[in-house]
Design a protein around this motif. Sequence first.
Motif, PDB file in Angstrom:
ATOM      1  N   UNK A 133       0.936  -1.149   0.032  1.00  0.00           N
ATOM      2  CA  UNK A 133       0.083   0.088  -0.046  1.00  0.00           C
ATOM      3  C   UNK A 133       0.893   1.114  -0.030  1.00  0.00           C
ATOM      4  N   UNK A 134       1.346   1.722  -1.186  1.00  0.00           N
ATOM      5  CA  UNK A 134       2.328   2.890  -1.224  1.00  0.00           C
ATOM      6  C   UNK A 134       1.434   4.168  -0.876  1.00  0.00           C
ATOM      7  N   UNK A 171      -4.405   9.177  -5.613  1.00  0.00           N
ATOM      8  CA  UNK A 171      -4.053   8.731  -6.861  1.00  0.00           C
ATOM      9  C   UNK A 171      -4.864   7.836  -7.586  1.00  0.00           C
ATOM     10  N   UNK A 172      -6.028   7.950  -7.756  1.00  0.00           N
ATOM     11  CA  UNK A 172      -6.826   6.802  -8.383  1.00  0.00           C
ATOM     12  C   UNK A 172      -7.161   7.110 -10.026  1.00  0.00           C
ATOM     13  N   UNK A 202       1.875  12.320 -10.123  1.00  0.00           N
ATOM     14  CA  UNK A 202       3.344  12.074 -10.720  1.00  0.00           C
ATOM     15  C   UNK A 202       4.195  10.850  -9.993  1.00  0.00           C
ATOM     16  N   UNK A 203       4.035  11.311  -8.540  1.00  0.00           N
ATOM     17  CA  UNK A 203       4.881  10.648  -7.673  1.00  0.00           C
ATOM     18  C   UNK A 203       4.509   9.309  -7.543  1.00  0.00           C
ATOM     19  N   UNK A 258       4.715   7.043   4.967  1.00  0.00           N
ATOM     20  CA  UNK A 258       5.455   6.179   3.954  1.00  0.00           C
ATOM     21  C   UNK A 258       5.886   6.981   2.810  1.00  0.00           C
ATOM     22  N   UNK A 259       6.974   7.221   2.416  1.00  0.00           N
ATOM     23  CA  UNK A 259       7.550   7.977   1.231  1.00  0.00           C
ATOM     24  C   UNK A 259       7.876   6.856   0.118  1.00  0.00           C
TER      25      UNK A 259
END
Length: 363
Positions: free
Chosen positions: A189-190, A282-283, A243-244, A195-196
């Motif tokens: 799960x990014x 980010x979906x 973008x990340x 969490x980076x």
Amino acid sequence: MGDARLMIAASRFRGARSVAVPWPAPVSRAPIAPVFLPHFGCPRRCLFCAQEAQTGVAAKAGLPGLLGAARARLAGRAARGLPPAELAFYGGTFTALPGEALGACLEFAESARRAGLISAFRCSTRPDAVDKAVLARLSAAGCATVELGVQSFADAALAGVGRGYTGAQARAACSLVAASGMGLVVQLLPGMPGGGPGDFLADVRAALALGARALRFYPCLVLEGTALAALWRAGAYAPWDMETTLETLARGWLAAHGAGAAVLRMGVAPGEELARALLAGPWHPALGSRVLGRALLLATSELTRGLGPFQETARLALDAPAFTQGHFWGHAGELRERWAALGLRPGDVRFGPEPLLRLRLEE
């Protein structure tokens, strides 16, 4: 590409130089017959959890009804002459189901396998809900793959979202599954709080080192009704920007490819419930395709280094597998400018049958 550990071969022919890297074709998998058990067996609700929205299945749906519907779908497949599917128990914590419910699921899977309706089954569960005894029981019932919802191996990230286990426990569970003879799939799960990108890439490396045959990447989303939504509204959490996410998942995909592991999914599948619940994050319906486009770009950028020094007047040309054509230039052509900056325009790229990414230099 660093993590991907892709082999680069260089050659000279007719005054040109080339460097190439193997590129994997899309994974051909047996058809999946899913049974969604949203939050069934889960000992807690984590900060980000909204499984009903993610699966489109209400938790109030009873297990007998879910299994009955699955049997009808499997029988329908057989009546149409389709080959046996792989049954998949998704959502919830399968191995933490109450004894009677777990027994009913395993009995259903065994009977479906004996009847030729399925080839095998897989299940998803938590790292702290597996041990040698339950894994042996799964294997005896015909389970081929265990998917562990690890999310991260980082203790701080796990504690921050209330997972209830440590990174050491997650690693131990992965090792148990890998040693059981069943396939190990690790779900990550990014973008979880704290969490980076570097943490996610470390998680990918850890999963691969522990024997994962495949991975799933589910970027963290803010969904209505979750504790994470309250943090987001208070300004205490910001999801990764698109973008990340795309760049980081592309690097994770390359790392998996370099280790010979597949990435089975990137992002949550679309659905009406998800659309209603999604607040931020980010979906995108084509997230996986967009990630693959960036992976191609990153790999090709690395290939340019393998060519060594060359004159600015030299012409770059690229051969790419035909199956990459649909995502090569990016969603709605979003990567065309970046390809041009690398020195490659549509006329410089040729799509063919060879499963290689080959960069050629013509001086």
